[in-house]
Design an enzyme around this catalytic site. Structure first.
Site, PDB file in Angstrom:
ATOM      1  N   GLY A   1       0.852  -1.200   0.000  1.00 29.35           N
ATOM      2  CA  GLY A   1       0.000   0.000   0.000  1.00 29.35           C
ATOM      3  C   GLY A   1       0.881   1.241   0.000  1.00 29.35           C
ATOM      4  CB  CYS A   2       4.161   1.562  -1.565  1.00 26.13           C
ATOM      5  SG  CYS A   2       3.927   1.280  -3.354  1.00 26.13           S
TER       6      CYS A   2
ATOM      7  CB  THR B   1      -2.096   7.325  -1.848  1.00 29.38           C
ATOM      8  OG1 THR B   1      -2.768   6.122  -1.469  1.00 29.38           O
ATOM      9  CG2 THR B   1      -2.183   7.483  -3.357  1.00 29.38           C
TER      10      THR B   1
ATOM     11  CG  PHE C   1      -5.064  -2.514  -7.037  1.00 31.23           C
ATOM     12  CD1 PHE C   1      -4.513  -3.258  -8.058  1.00 31.23           C
ATOM     13  CD2 PHE C   1      -6.414  -2.687  -6.773  1.00 31.23           C
ATOM     14  CE1 PHE C   1      -5.268  -4.155  -8.796  1.00 31.23           C
ATOM     15  CE2 PHE C   1      -7.191  -3.589  -7.494  1.00 31.23           C
ATOM     16  CZ  PHE C   1      -6.610  -4.320  -8.520  1.00 31.23           C
TER      17      PHE C   1
ATOM     18  CG  LEU D   1      -3.080  -3.419   1.499  1.00 34.92           C
ATOM     19  CD1 LEU D   1      -3.708  -4.761   1.143  1.00 34.92           C
ATOM     20  CD2 LEU D   1      -2.633  -2.706   0.240  1.00 34.92           C
TER      21      LEU D   1
ATOM     22  CE1 TYR E   1      -8.133   8.861  14.245  1.00 33.54           C
ATOM     23  CE2 TYR E   1     -10.358   7.994  14.111  1.00 33.54           C
ATOM     24  CZ  TYR E   1      -9.482   9.001  14.464  1.00 33.54           C
ATOM     25  OH  TYR E   1      -9.962  10.144  15.055  1.00 33.54           O
TER      26      TYR E   1
ATOM     27  CE1 TYR F   1     -11.662   4.743  10.477  1.00 32.79           C
ATOM     28  CE2 TYR F   1     -11.044   3.320  12.290  1.00 32.79           C
ATOM     29  CZ  TYR F   1     -10.829   3.779  11.024  1.00 32.79           C
ATOM     30  OH  TYR F   1      -9.801   3.255  10.283  1.00 32.79           O
TER      31      TYR F   1
ATOM     32  CG  LEU G   1      -3.378  13.169   8.821  1.00 32.65           C
ATOM     33  CD1 LEU G   1      -2.011  12.658   8.395  1.00 32.65           C
ATOM     34  CD2 LEU G   1      -3.405  14.683   8.687  1.00 32.65           C
TER      35      LEU G   1
END
Ligand code: NAD
EC number: 1.3.1.9
Length: 392
Positions: free
Chosen positions: A48-49, A51, A74, A139, A225, A235, A273
């Protein structure tokens, strides 16, 4: 083509190659201004590099620690008529900067949930690096195809147990209004855990360990989170929170299972964020606009790169990192401490349509949202004709 943002609901459907490159450059510049990460990882896999927090992790590993990085993402490549996704351009920019700095890099663009992707990564590690000593799992995906059964699972963002009515901000219509969210059923909860829980993180570590490509004393972390009272109903105590609890289970299982190489696994809790993932979550744009206001006034505001640089230096590679009762690394204290939360709660109670732009830092939120897609950055000529086709 001249590229201007095309916003649809909570997503921007295009991206600016030069703006994305500038965004990456600024994150690299930030890391280079900080003291070198030491002790530091040398060979890093980031799943998951491209963004958000994963990109910041790759940048910190490479430019803060001089590490070789293999990334998995992806992303959609560009065509003559359509821009690529932001993560594609970010990755192209990262490659260019890594090349100039003489740092090893390789990126695999594919479905990280699949067995094929894991096999490709392992082959690449064996060929180029031998082993990795840090695995970052970052991810964020709405769907996952189970590699064994082929079944596709979708996650949902719903409360658990009871209907929840709350304020929200509709970024599209610039409107603060109430939203009522029905509780998830058991299947929706289970599916969300299947997509965003710890199973795939465990599958990655299992495949990497079996192939002998995890170095002794390898470290790994997945991101969570946790938040506080205002976000718990949607959440922490909701479907996504159930999935994140499963990460805690997975971290404990990984620590237990791979003692032969003294693997250390942690869940790291990061602050809220603006990222592509968080802007899709109801309530989050309003909550984030308020915490931006409060935390900027307090002087404690941080972006992805600041959070992750601290995670490396004060958490993953600190001599004695502070862990919470679940053995998690906590980087979210500047957001979740009681004094800051009290200020945010006071604003939350007052905020309505008419005072939203005074009480909240929506301008900060929106500017960060546009920057995710390479818009609104300094030093970029947005009237220039640019070629959307950038390859890596
Ligand atoms: P993001 O949307 O910016 O990044 C997601 C990454 O995953 C991208 O690199 C994307 O290409 C990749 N990806 C998605 N599906 C994939 C697939 N099938 N195969 C390969 N790659 C795939 O998200 P983010 O906000 O940086 O989130 C990363 C992690 O951080 C998540 O676990 C999220 O829950 C956590 N987190 C986010 C926040 C926040 O406020 N944004 C806060 C704390 C923790």
């Amino acid at each position: 083509m001249v590229i201007k943002p095309k916003i649809r609901g909570f997503i921007c459907t295009n991206a600016h190659p030069m703006g994305c490159a500038e965004n990456v450059r600024q994150q690299i510049a930030y890391v280079k201004q900080q003291p070198t990460v030491s002790p530091a990882p040398k060979k890093v896999l980031v799943i998951g590099c491209s963004t958000g927090y994963g990109l910041a992790s790759r940048i910190t590993a490479a430019f803060g620690a001089g590490a070789a990085t293999i990334g998995v993402c992806f992303e959609k490549p560009p065509t003559e008529k359509k821009t690529a996704t932001a993560g594609w351009y970010n990755t192209a920019a990262f490659h260019q900067q890594a090349e100039q700095a003489d740092l090893y890099y390789h990126t695999i663009n594919g479905d990280a949930f699949s067995d094929e992707c894991k096999a490709d990564v392992i082959e690449r590690i064996k060929a180029d690096l031998g082993q990795v000593d840090l695995v970052i799992y970052s991810l964020a995906s709405p769907k996952r195809r189970d590699p064994k059964t082929g079944e596709v699972y979708s996650s949902t963002l719903k409360p658990v147990g009871q209907t929840y009515t709350t304020k929200t901000y509709d970024t599209d219509k610039d409107r603060v209004h109430d939203v009522t969210l029905e509780p998830a059923n058991d299947e929706e909860i289970a599916n969300t855990v299947k997509v965003m829980g710890g199973e795939d993180w465990e599958l990655w570590l299992s495949a990497l360990h079996e192939a002998g490509v995890l170095a002794p004393n390898c470290r790994t972390t997945a991101y969570t989170y946790i938040g506080k009272k205002l976000t718990w109903p949607i959440y922490g105590h909701a479907t996504i929170g159930r999935a994140k609890e499963d990460l805690d289970r997975a971290a404990a299982a990984l620590n237990e299972r791979y003692q032969d190489i003294q693997l250390q696994a942690w869940v790291s809790s990061l602050k809220a964020l603006v990222t592509q993932a968080s802007s899709a979550i109801p309530v989050m744009p309003l909550y984030i606009s308020l915490i931006y206001k409060v935390m900027k006034e307090e002087g404690t505001h941080e972006g992805c790169i600041e959070q992750i640089y601290r995670l490396f230096t004060e958490g993953l590679y600190a001599e004695s990192a502070t862990l919470d009762e679940q053995r998690r690394l906590r980087m979210d204290g500047k957001e979740t401490n009681d004094a800051t939360q009290a200020k945010i709660e006071a604003l939350w109670d007052q905020v309505e349509q008419d005072n939203f732009h005074q009480l909240a830092d929506y301008e900060g939120y929106h500017s960060d949202f546009l920057r995710l897609f390479g818009f609104g950055l300094e030093n970029v000529d947005y009237d220039a004709d640019v070629d959307p086709v950038v390859n890596w």
